[in-house]
Design a protein around this motif. Structure first.
Motif, PDB file in Angstrom:
ATOM      1  N   LYS A   1       9.532   0.988  73.008  1.00  0.00           N
ATOM      2  CA  LYS A   1       8.527   1.625  73.865  1.00  0.00           C
ATOM      3  C   LYS A   1       9.199   2.475  74.935  1.00  0.00           C
TER       4      LYS A   1
ATOM      5  N   GLU B   1       0.797  -0.718  77.123  1.00  0.00           N
ATOM      6  CA  GLU B   1      -0.412   0.107  77.134  1.00  0.00           C
ATOM      7  C   GLU B   1      -0.191   1.488  77.738  1.00  0.00           C
TER       8      GLU B   1
ATOM      9  N   ARG C   1      -1.316  -2.542  84.839  1.00  0.00           N
ATOM     10  CA  ARG C   1      -1.232  -2.237  83.411  1.00  0.00           C
ATOM     11  C   ARG C   1       0.008  -2.874  82.786  1.00  0.00           C
TER      12      ARG C   1
ATOM     13  N   GLU D   1       0.577   5.379  78.147  1.00  0.00           N
ATOM     14  CA  GLU D   1       0.488   6.548  77.285  1.00  0.00           C
ATOM     15  C   GLU D   1       1.858   7.185  77.114  1.00  0.00           C
ATOM     16  N   GLU D   2       2.061   7.821  75.961  1.00  0.00           N
ATOM     17  CA  GLU D   2       3.356   8.410  75.636  1.00  0.00           C
ATOM     18  C   GLU D   2       3.282   9.923  75.517  1.00  0.00           C
ATOM     19  N   ASP D   3       2.248  10.526  76.107  1.00  0.00           N
ATOM     20  CA  ASP D   3       2.040  11.961  75.928  1.00  0.00           C
ATOM     21  C   ASP D   3       3.010  12.821  76.737  1.00  0.00           C
TER      22      ASP D   3
END
Length: 420
Positions: free
Chosen positions: A265, A235, A231, A237-239
């Protein structure tokens, strides 16, 4: 008009290391006791040798237009003398045209570092052959600067010392969520999980590295504790934020145009008070993105397409603009020179096997790349910096002292005291 052979003879006579050039006809010019001989298959290389364009001469070698007879250490001593001018300053350009050059540079960087382009460029380098890299890397396949904490260390020991050095700087603790951006063949990822008890997540754009690390995870029974994904960092995820993030030998591929989005990021991925280790190659000069004398062009074409050199001062500036607080900077430049010479010597001892695994063209390119990079680090033309930073929490009461706002204790003692 002075014949080019006369210019060449004068240049050869000025060298401290005896060099000879052999023409396709068998005629030789230069030292009778030459330690290095350049054997020309055609005469097109003569002007480039006489002009000291070592990058173009290296290209001629890779393309089979000339052969090199001599040790890589002697070859690089000669190359450094042939360059003459400082390849850092020589590629900086004139000040009045700087604004135009910077605009072109930024535009080119934006084009070169789109998602699909980065994936192709990473595959070009890292997916050459796992077996080829295994020939000359240490057993853990750490493809970044080692840390010779003790001068008597072997390369393998120094690479383990580097892995531990990074983990200590990040203050890794059991149960923490740890992200390794550009995890390579998994050395840091696995070291952090096995020695520091973190829950480790790594990403790479190399299919070979992705498959290799997932095999190791299964073999070592680390499923559930270590995860490796194919990846791009953009891309992710930032949860759920990470406690600690490492980027080792990766940000050189990010590009000037993407550096601010890269740090933005990371800021979003990192929990307030968490720590970042950004470790990578930096420019030796404040204003050059690659080396002169054709060396940067050689690296771009044969080794690292899309790679860009940025001075540590520029990296720290952009990092700060992204609200990441620089905490500690350590220059490991001579450590990387020694690391690269170890890789070079290892490859030199297994050239036949390397050609069987890849091709003569690849081996020619990597011989020059490894030795040339070692020379460049030794001479300060390029550098290597570890930049430790935090995402300040905003909580003045958090940390070891009032106002720290992070896990960092604001002293270096903890780095050199083993936590185990």
């Amino acid at each position: 008009m002075v014949p080019i052979t006369s210019v060449l003879e004068r240049k050869l006579s000025d060298l401290q290391i005896p060099l000879a050039v052999e023409f396709p006809s068998g005629q030789r010019v230069g030292a009778a006791d030459a330690r290095v001989t350049l054997k020309l298959r055609d005469l097109s290389s003569l002007a480039r040798i006489a002009a000291g364009q070592v990058g173009r001469v290296a290209e001629d070698h890779v393309e089979g237009r000339l052969d090199v007879d001599g040790t890589m250490r002697d070859v690089m001593l000669i190359a450094a003398q042939m360059i003459g001018a400082d390849p850092v300053q020589a590629h900086s350009g004139a000040a009045p045209l700087r604004w135009w050059r910077d605009m072109i540079r930024m535009s080119r960087s934006k084009v070169r570092h789109r998602l699909h382009m980065d994936a192709e460029q990473i595959a070009f380098h890292y997916d050459v052959s796992d077996d080829f890299y295994a020939l000359w890397l240490d057993p853990r396949r750490v493809y970044s600067c080692a840390y010779f904490a003790d001068p008597a260390m072997t390369l393998a020991q120094a690479q383990e010392a580097k892995l531990d050095h990074v983990c200590r700087k990040l203050m890794l603790r059991p149960g923490e969520r740890f992200l390794d951006i550009g995890a390579g063949w998994g050395a840091l990822l696995l070291w952090a999980a096995e020695h520091y008890g973190v829950k480790a997540h790594g990403i790479t754009l190399s299919k070979n590295q992705f498959n290799h690390v997932n095999r190791l995870i299964e073999e070592r029974g680390l499923q559930g504790r270590v995860r490796m994904e194919l990846r791009d960092y953009r891309e992710l995820e930032e949860d759920e934020p990470y406690d600690k993030i490492a980027s080792i030998g990766m940000f050189e591929h990010v590009g000037r145009a993407q550096l601010r989005p890269y740090f933005d990021k990371i800021w979003r991925l990192l929990r307030p008070g968490g720590l970042l280790m950004n470790h990578g190659i930096t420019a030796g000069g404040t204003d050059n993105t690659q080396l002169g004398a054709g060396m940067g062009d050689f690296i771009e074409r044969y080794i690292f397409p899309g790679g860009e050199l940025l001075h540590v001062s520029h990296v720290l500036k952009v990092m700060s603009e992204a609200q990441l607080e620089p905490l500690d900077v350590e220059n490991l430049r001579p450590h990387y020179a020694r690391t690269l010479w170890a890789w070079s010597d290892s490859l030199e001892g297994q050239l036949d096997r390397a050609r069987e695994i890849t091709s003569d063209r690849v081996v020619r390119a990597y011989r020059l790349y490894l030795a040339g990079s070692a020379m460049s680090f030794e001479r300060g033309w390029i550098s290597l910096n570890q930049m430790l930073a935090s995402r300040p929490s905003g909580d003045l009461a958090a940390g070891t002292m009032h106002g720290a706002q992070s896990d960092y204790p604001f002293n270096r003692r903890y780095i050199y005291e083993s936590p185990r």
